[in-house]
Design an enzyme around this catalytic site. Sequence first.
Site, PDB file in Angstrom:
ATOM      1  N   ASP A  10     -79.626  31.507-113.389  1.00 56.61           N
ATOM      2  CA  ASP A  10     -80.075  30.317-112.908  1.00 56.61           C
ATOM      3  C   ASP A  10     -79.029  30.148-111.549  1.00 56.61           C
ATOM      4  O   ASP A  10     -77.880  30.437-111.512  1.00 56.61           O
ATOM      5  CB  ASP A  10     -79.507  29.192-113.536  1.00 56.61           C
ATOM      6  CG  ASP A  10     -80.031  27.986-112.899  1.00 56.61           C
ATOM      7  OD1 ASP A  10     -81.383  27.809-112.740  1.00 56.61           O
ATOM      8  OD2 ASP A  10     -79.086  26.924-112.781  1.00 56.61           O
ATOM      9  N   PHE A  48     -88.330  60.437-141.624  1.00 55.87           N
ATOM     10  CA  PHE A  48     -89.701  61.310-141.615  1.00 55.87           C
ATOM     11  C   PHE A  48     -89.964  61.854-143.208  1.00 55.87           C
ATOM     12  O   PHE A  48     -90.935  62.564-143.635  1.00 55.87           O
ATOM     13  CB  PHE A  48     -89.189  62.684-140.862  1.00 55.87           C
ATOM     14  CG  PHE A  48     -87.638  63.509-141.264  1.00 55.87           C
ATOM     15  CD1 PHE A  48     -87.425  63.625-142.552  1.00 55.87           C
ATOM     16  CD2 PHE A  48     -86.767  63.914-140.259  1.00 55.87           C
ATOM     17  CE1 PHE A  48     -86.132  64.070-142.908  1.00 55.87           C
ATOM     18  CE2 PHE A  48     -85.783  64.233-140.497  1.00 55.87           C
ATOM     19  CZ  PHE A  48     -85.228  64.464-141.813  1.00 55.87           C
TER      20      PHE A  48
HETATM   21  C1  LIG Z   1     -80.070  30.076-102.252  1.00 58.11           C
HETATM   22  C2  LIG Z   1     -81.072  30.994-102.384  1.00 58.11           C
HETATM   23  C3  LIG Z   1     -81.915  30.748-103.681  1.00 58.11           C
HETATM   24  N1  LIG Z   1     -83.106  31.343-103.717  1.00 58.11           N
HETATM   25  C4  LIG Z   1     -83.985  31.615-105.018  1.00 58.11           C
HETATM   26  O1  LIG Z   1     -83.789  30.115-105.415  1.00 58.11           O
HETATM   27  C5  LIG Z   1     -84.276  30.242-106.801  1.00 58.11           C
HETATM   28  C6  LIG Z   1     -83.464  29.234-107.734  1.00 58.11           C
HETATM   29  O2  LIG Z   1     -83.952  28.788-108.785  1.00 58.11           O
HETATM   30  P1  LIG Z   1     -83.754  29.225-110.095  1.00 58.11           P
HETATM   31  O3  LIG Z   1     -83.962  27.875-111.011  1.00 58.11           O
HETATM   32  O4  LIG Z   1     -82.297  29.972-110.339  1.00 58.11           O
HETATM   33  O5  LIG Z   1     -84.843  30.421-110.390  1.00 58.11           O
HETATM   34  P2  LIG Z   1     -86.477  30.025-110.611  1.00 58.11           P
HETATM   35  O6  LIG Z   1     -86.882  30.817-109.305  1.00 58.11           O
HETATM   36  O7  LIG Z   1     -86.960  28.867-110.707  1.00 58.11           O
HETATM   37  O8  LIG Z   1     -86.815  31.123-111.538  1.00 58.11           O
HETATM   38  P3  LIG Z   1     -86.422  30.947-113.139  1.00 58.11           P
HETATM   39  O9  LIG Z   1     -85.372  32.139-113.352  1.00 58.11           O
HETATM   40  O10 LIG Z   1     -87.810  31.339-113.890  1.00 58.11           O
HETATM   41  O11 LIG Z   1     -86.074  29.723-113.542  1.00 58.11           O
HETATM   42  C7  LIG Z   1     -84.264  31.629-107.198  1.00 58.11           C
HETATM   43  O12 LIG Z   1     -85.700  32.120-107.270  1.00 58.11           O
HETATM   44  C8  LIG Z   1     -83.575  32.199-105.888  1.00 58.11           C
HETATM   45  O13 LIG Z   1     -84.357  33.628-105.853  1.00 58.11           O
HETATM   46  C9  LIG Z   1     -83.453  32.453-102.674  1.00 58.11           C
HETATM   47  O14 LIG Z   1     -84.448  33.107-102.848  1.00 58.11           O
HETATM   48  N2  LIG Z   1     -82.635  32.528-101.479  1.00 58.11           N
HETATM   49  C10 LIG Z   1     -81.566  31.896-101.361  1.00 58.11           C
HETATM   50  O15 LIG Z   1     -80.836  32.032-100.431  1.00 58.11           O
END
Ligand SMILES: Cc1cn([C@@H]2O[C@H](COP(=O)(O)OP(=O)(O)OP(=O)(O)O)[C@@H](O)[C@H]2O)c(=O)[nH]c1=O
Length: 623
Positions: free
Chosen positions: A88, A512
């Site tokens: 997260d 086995f």
């Molecule tokens: C600061 C920053 C964040 N992110 C994305 O922000 C989401 C955070 O949300 P999360 O809740 O941690 O994840 P999610 O996308 O909801 O996926 P999940 O793990 O299923 O909860 C993730 O995607 C990260 O890459 C970027 O791609 N680039 C950046 O510079």
Amino acid sequence: MVLCPVLGKLLHKHVVLASASPRRREILSNAGLRFEVVPSKFKEKLNKASFPTPYAYAVETAKQKALEVASRLHQKDLRTPDVVIGADTIVAVSGLILEKPVDKQDAYRMLSRLNGKEHSVFTGVAIVHCYSKEGQLDTEVSEFYEETSVKFSELSEELLWEYIHSGEPMDKAGGYGIQALGGMLVEYVRGDFLNVVGFPLNHFCKKLVELYYPPRQGDLQRARQDSIPPVDTFENPRDVDGAGCMPVQRTAGSSKDRAEAGTDHQAGGTLDTDCNRMVGPLPPFPASLLELVDGFKVSKALFTACRLKVFDVLKGEVPQKAEDIASIVDISVCGAKRLLDVCATLGLLERSEREMLNASIGTHKRMIEMRGDGQIDENTVLEHKVYVLCSTSSFRRRGGQKTPHIQLPMEPFPLFQNTSLQTREDKLQFVGAMHSLGKLTTRQVVTAFDLSPFASACDLGGCTGALARELSRQYPRLKVTVVDLPDIIEHVFCFQRDGPEMARVRFQAGDFFRDSLPKADLYILSRVLHDWPDDRVQGLLSRVSSSCRPGAGLLLVEAIMDSEERKPRASLMWSLNSLLQTGGRDRCVADYRALLEQHGFGDVQEAPAGPGLTALLGTRVGQ
Ligand SMILES: Cc1cn([C@@H]2O[C@H](COP(=O)(O)OP(=O)(O)OP(=O)(O)O)[C@@H](O)[C@H]2O)c(=O)[nH]c1=O
């Protein structure tokens, strides 16, 4: 490359990434990890105020995401993964936690807060190891977080809105993506860039090292705080299968074959043009080292004979039969024969025909008895588990009954039920010992015969796949399945580095004696049968035989005794060992030939297969 073995620890595990984030997927797959993606359904609605720090919130959310996926897979699909990874990412600024914006206004509010300021990006990660115990899910959670500081430039309203209208902020914590257009907003970054993108790969690898290679006392002092510690705790990387370091002198074979065979930059020796096998110098066989390793067994046999008063029984001039000695000292005949054989080979007893005479150890006997009689703490002096097994009581008949054979639990091979192999460390040590011992002779075993006519092989009791790897390396078209107990297969990843030849090697966890055998053109039982008594050997061979089509092969490899009269010491020690552990026994070539023929294998050929080993190859005749 130091990092590879760390991720290699997850190679043979069912790994699940509990995340919908395409960035996390990309970071981990770019690093070479193989995993399944199962996005978590955990609602990210924990009460932020109840956490002392922003990162505690991120770590808990990561953990809940992973646990939700683990229990869903366990309950609904009945396919408990081995490892679930949850993560997260949050942005923290002035005590506020920013997650993904819900709409454009929300994105604007977030970006305005970050404008011209330094903020922290935290990613919490949870690595959940899952175990299914009697239908219940058991988990072990390891968690950590990583912090990176990011500073935004002073940005105009116009630029912020332009960025928001690009759509990029919507699925990203803090409303920006540093890896894309959002990179233009950033003045500097302090810390792990990938942590901002969504997954702290470096810290993740360090955590895996910590989990899979716990540091030893001395290592702690040597390891630098900020470095990924050396990962060859179990094996020297040079020693890892497939990491041979002799230069390749190639004489034939297409580049595709070479790639498949994993010979490029890896194995020593040359390709034999006739059958595409690798030939070349073998590393020296550590015979004297192995003798030293087995030294404790020799002294244990001596102590045992002393404690059983075998030498007292034989101190008169009259030779005695093994059966009589067994009866006097109250041990099984079978155990007595083997113990006396060992004593004779060690020069402690003289043999005449089938009878034993005392040798000249009389004057030293008191000293031997003292040393062998509780003066030595067996567990502390020699921390070898087999040593503990070789106690006098193991030779005694159970419950005072006159049984023809020592009785030991044998359903199934009590490998990890053995009280001395309870901890993970013990198991790893045991499997590691088997792996290393097996590796010493793999080349000789797989080249004892030309196995190139076979397209598929099944190595029964193939342990960590040392033999399978060599088979695959020597025979570039061969597909190999290794069958062994789940407790062993579970540890394969500790000993096998991924490599092109491992692409044709598959591991199947099973027993086995009970589970159905995979179909194969060639079955291999390498150093398996001596572990088992006759009835189990018969059962196993009959199962193998009925899995074979006519023309299929059965390769047996054993430390076969030349004859009743000339038994090499190592074989005798093994014989004693297998009797004590599994009730097995050694057999001579004629016995193995007879077994093969009895189970429908004809045209039996015999060849040396390395120091002390003999290979027998039989062909299944038509039914
Ligand atoms: C600061 C920053 C964040 N992110 C994305 O922000 C989401 C955070 O949300 P999360 O809740 O941690 O994840 P999610 O996308 O909801 O996926 P999940 O793990 O299923 O909860 C993730 O995607 C990260 O890459 C970027 O791609 N680039 C950046 O510079």
